[in-house]
Design an enzyme around this catalytic site. Structure first.
Site, PDB file in Angstrom:
ATOM      1  N   THR A  50       0.873  -1.175   0.000  1.00 55.72           N
ATOM      2  CA  THR A  50       0.000   0.000   0.000  1.00 55.72           C
ATOM      3  C   THR A  50       0.906   1.220   0.000  1.00 55.72           C
ATOM      4  O   THR A  50       2.128   1.083   0.032  1.00 55.72           O
ATOM      5  CB  THR A  50      -0.886   0.045   1.264  1.00 55.72           C
ATOM      6  N   CYS A  51       0.300   2.413  -0.002  1.00 49.48           N
ATOM      7  CA  CYS A  51       1.169   3.586  -0.032  1.00 49.48           C
ATOM      8  C   CYS A  51       1.900   3.772   1.290  1.00 49.48           C
ATOM      9  O   CYS A  51       2.874   4.500   1.367  1.00 49.48           O
ATOM     10  CB  CYS A  51       0.390   4.831  -0.411  1.00 49.48           C
ATOM     11  N   ARG A  53       2.906   0.983   3.318  1.00 47.84           N
ATOM     12  CA  ARG A  53       3.749  -0.159   3.688  1.00 47.84           C
ATOM     13  C   ARG A  53       3.948  -1.126   2.534  1.00 47.84           C
ATOM     14  O   ARG A  53       3.068  -1.290   1.689  1.00 47.84           O
ATOM     15  CB  ARG A  53       3.167  -0.904   4.893  1.00 47.84           C
ATOM     16  N   HIS A 100       2.920  -8.586  14.740  1.00 47.28           N
ATOM     17  CA  HIS A 100       2.970  -7.549  13.709  1.00 47.28           C
ATOM     18  C   HIS A 100       1.772  -7.675  12.774  1.00 47.28           C
ATOM     19  O   HIS A 100       1.091  -6.685  12.483  1.00 47.28           O
ATOM     20  CB  HIS A 100       4.272  -7.662  12.916  1.00 47.28           C
ATOM     21  N   PRO A 116      -9.847   2.673   8.587  1.00 51.74           N
ATOM     22  CA  PRO A 116     -10.433   1.381   8.225  1.00 51.74           C
ATOM     23  C   PRO A 116      -9.901   0.763   6.925  1.00 51.74           C
ATOM     24  O   PRO A 116     -10.107  -0.416   6.698  1.00 51.74           O
ATOM     25  CB  PRO A 116     -11.916   1.706   8.081  1.00 51.74           C
ATOM     26  N   GLY A 190     -23.686  28.888   1.069  1.00 50.79           N
ATOM     27  CA  GLY A 190     -22.347  29.051   0.491  1.00 50.79           C
ATOM     28  C   GLY A 190     -21.923  27.770  -0.206  1.00 50.79           C
ATOM     29  O   GLY A 190     -22.538  26.719  -0.047  1.00 50.79           O
ATOM     30  N   GLY A 192     -18.609  26.397  -0.352  1.00 52.12           N
ATOM     31  CA  GLY A 192     -17.293  25.850  -0.015  1.00 52.12           C
ATOM     32  C   GLY A 192     -17.291  24.339  -0.135  1.00 52.12           C
ATOM     33  O   GLY A 192     -18.300  23.676   0.095  1.00 52.12           O
ATOM     34  N   LYS A 193     -16.121  23.810  -0.495  1.00 62.06           N
ATOM     35  CA  LYS A 193     -15.975  22.356  -0.692  1.00 62.06           C
ATOM     36  C   LYS A 193     -16.278  21.598   0.593  1.00 62.06           C
ATOM     37  O   LYS A 193     -16.984  20.595   0.600  1.00 62.06           O
ATOM     38  CB  LYS A 193     -14.541  22.041  -1.144  1.00 62.06           C
TER      39      LYS A 193
END
Lengths: 427, 269
Positions: A50-51, A53, A100, A116, A190, A192-193
């Site tokens: 994954t990004c 590990r 681990h 998650p 408004g 806004g994101k």
């Protein structure tokens, strides 16, 4: 006997610059898995990539060799020098490897503890290795338990319970006020994101109806479509204050647009129903002081960040509970694993003695053709209890020895002594 | 016999209180389960104790204030177990059980009072009066706990610094519902109980209402609860205001009990 090991690097040991070099696509990963098994260095292997590990889980006679080979193959793709990785890699075996694995699956080793996604990612990695038929009984047993432990951590602790993003923290606050959000109405002011994101979360939780106000009518219509809501002309939104439950503001206005007097006016007709302002605008859109009004709760962006921070602290506290749980599970897993090691020996020992017993009882009864049923039963019981008494201590000792890690020499000795055939059984 | 049972029940309640408080801090499900089991066990033993006591006395075990306190504790536990399940609020016990324990322990330590009732008190009316009033009061124990929890959670939300209680307490809406439900459960009981008391006072003493500290204060408590119900129905009072009145009403009930125990009057023992 080949050993269970895990070896790799993660956000804790290696910078992103290194991690990204090792990311390989699925097809390549399949190829590496199959090759690793084909060389015979590992008997079982799986790779989590994954990004955050890149880790190799496997069973090998020489984990060091397996690790060197695996990371040479992973790095090859982008020309990473394998020696440069050596200092970043960690390797664990035995109970430490089990721990681990459980911690990774339970998201205790994640960058944001309790997030998650990792469980889904390791499940995918497991499925991929299964597809390549590089998962054997030991990795299978390890990961099935790991998934179980992850689930247990999720249900028995609140590790992943509290939001760590501002927009989701706002939703959680709304739930602390209103309980269920089913049928709670929302006014979004408004474009806004972050405001839109918070509104989406609320809609996901059942909030309805949604009103959208914007200075630009077209934009209001657009957002209303996205949120399945109703556009409201900008100068008419104060009229909605009397009816809605949650107000999200995220405008670029330089001055607060929600005035205390407007809210006070709306409260008169609200009959103590709570009103919740989520003000994501900077500068703030909701006049300070509104929070002091009875039944009104008003959170600005800093307040929400503060909530997120205490949620993170709460997660860390829960993480201690989760760690203790994982530790118990590891101990149980390892103890049971040792038990498994001696179980085949116990079974063959029992079978062997049972065979002897039956043979001898049958022989004795041949010489006693007049023996009645009671005598036969008594002989049977007598022989059985002798066998059981004799077996009791060796079996207990065998189990104990396996827990202290000396099961192997004991099983071999017992196989020798009782002539149980080969010294080792298949797992 | 019944004293041993009563002590056992009390012990269970005190133990359950401790566990419930630990659960409030640690939030481990195992501890909550243990607290819950202990409470249920205590309640069953308590029920037995009350039955045995009734059989020994040959009348309902409600003849003195001290006996009545024990019954309030008994019913409050019952209501709480129900509400915990109904609303899925595991921390309710941590707020009700301390009160139950205090009630139970003080009932056990106070002198039992006269066990032979004056002839004027021997009437079926009195059992109706006391039973209904006690059932009402035990619902108000729950009402009070809900109110306190509401005010605590509301303060956390207003202060915007989520502390331990923010995470442990349920939503304001849920707390409001519990408080309201307990109010609507307790009010009819209390009303009927007071009504029977007044009617019976007229039969026994010839006047509806003569000076008796307990009677006066209980009417005051009744007025507070009546006002809360009215406020809800007419002005839509909810949440904070309702919670506040739940606390005030319970304060009046506590005064009532104190007056009954300390001041001379018809209810005194």
């Amino acid at each position: 006997m080949p050993e269970l090991f895990i070896s790799g690097l993660s956000h804790k040991t290696a910078p992103i610059a290194v991690r990204e070099q090792l990311v390989v696509e699925e097809d390549k990963l399949r190829e590496i898995l199959v090759d690793l098994c084909a060389t015979g260095v590992v008997s079982e292997v799986m790779i989590v990539s994954t990004c955050n590990r890149v880790e190799v889980y496997g069973v090998a006679e020489a984990p060091g060799e397996a690790r060197a080979l695996a990371f040479r193959r992973l790095g090859q793709h982008r020309g990473v020098d394998p020696t440069s990785l050596e200092t970043l890699l960690y390797t664990k075996s035995g109970a430490e490897a089990v721990a681990h694995c459980f911690r990774v699956a339970a998201s205790l080793d994640s960058m944001i503890i309790g997030e998650p996604q990792i469980l889904g990612q390791v499940k995918e990695a497991f499925a991929l290795a299964q597809g390549c038929q590089t998962v054997g009984p030991r990795l299978h047993r390890l990961w099935s338990r790991a998934f179980g432990v992850a689930k247990k951590v999720r249900t028995e602790t609140e590790l992943a319970r509290h939001a760590v993003s501002v927009s989701y923290a706002a939703v959680e606050l709304a739930r602390k006020i209103f309980g269920s959000l089913d049928g709670k109405s929302v006014l979004l002011i408004g474009a806004g994101k972050m405001g839109e994101l918070a509104a989406k979360h609320l809609v996901d939780q059942g909030a309805f109806p949604i009103f959208v106000a914007n200075r630009t009518w077209r934009r209001a219509q657009e957002m209303a479509r996205v949120l399945a809501g109703t556009p409201v002309p900008f100068d008419e939104w104060p009229g909605a204050l009397a009816a809605v439950d949650i107000v999200i503001t995220s405008t670029g206005a330089p001055e607060p647009i929600v005035r205390k007097t407007d809210v006070e006016g709306a409260l008169e007709t609200r009959r103590s129903r709570p009103l919740f302002f989520i003000d994501i605008g900077v500068p703030r859109d909701v006049e300070p002081g509104i929070n002091e009004l009875e039944t009104v709760f008003s959170y600005d962006i800093d307040d929400l960040k503060q909530v997120v921070e205490s949620n993170l602290r709460e997660r860390l506290r829960e993480a201690q509970k989760a760690e203790a749980l994982v530790e118990r599970e590891v101990a149980r897993f390892v103890a049971h694993g040792h038990d498994l090691e001696v179980v085949p020996t116990i079974v063959s020992l029992r079978e062997r003695l049972e065979g002897i017993r039956r043979g001898e009882v049958a022989k004795a009864l041949e010489n006693l053709p007049d023996a009645d049923l009671r005598t036969r039963q008594a002989m049977d019981a007598l022989s059985q209890s002798i066998v059981n008494k004799i077996l009791h201590t060796p079996i207990v000792k065998l189990r104990e020895s396996s827990r202290s890690g000396q099961g192997r020499s004991w099983t071999e000795m017992i196989h020798e002594l009782f002539g149980l055939g080969r010294g080792r059984h298949d797992e | 016999m019944n004293l041993v049972l009563l002590d056992l029940a009390l012990l269970a309640y005190v133990g359950a209180t401790a566990l419930a408080l630990v659960h409030l801090i640690q939030r481990q499900d195992r501890i909550h389960r243990a607290a819950s089991l202990l409470t249920q066990g205590g309640w069953v033993v308590h029920t037995l104790a009350l039955v045995v006591r009734g059989v020994e006395l040959g009348r309902p075990p409600l003849g003195t204030l001290v006996e009545a306190m024990s019954v309030v504790a008994w019913a409050a536990v019952l209501f709480t177990l129900w509400a915990e399940r109904q609303y899925g609020v595991k921390v309710l016990g941590a707020f009700v059980l301390p009160l139950v324990s205090v009630l139970g322990v003080s009932a056990a330590w106070l002198p039992p009072g006269l066990t032979n009732l004056a002839p004027a008190l021997r009437s079926a009316w009195i059992w109706g009066h006391v039973t209904l009033a006690m059932l009402g009061i035990s619902a108000f124990v729950l009402n009070f706990a809900g109110g306190v929890m509401y005010l605590l959670q509301e303060r956390q939300l207003k202060a915007k610094r989520p502390g331990a209680l923010y995470y442990r307490l349920p939503s304001l809406e849920t707390l409001d519902r519990i408080t309201y439900r307990a109010l609507t459960l307790g009010f009819p009981f209390l009303t009927l109980g007071l009504f029977l008391g007044a009617l019976w006072a007229r039969t026994a003493w010839g006047s509806l209402f003569t000076f008796d500290p307990l009677a006066l204060l209980s009417v005051l408590a009744w007025l507070v609860y009546a006002a809360t119900l009215g406020g809800r129905a007419i002005a839509g009072w909810r949440g904070r205001r309702a919670a506040f009145f739940a606390v005030v009403g319970f304060g009046a009930l506590a005064l009532t009990l104190g007056a009954g125990l300390l001041l001379p009057g018809r209810h005194g023992s």
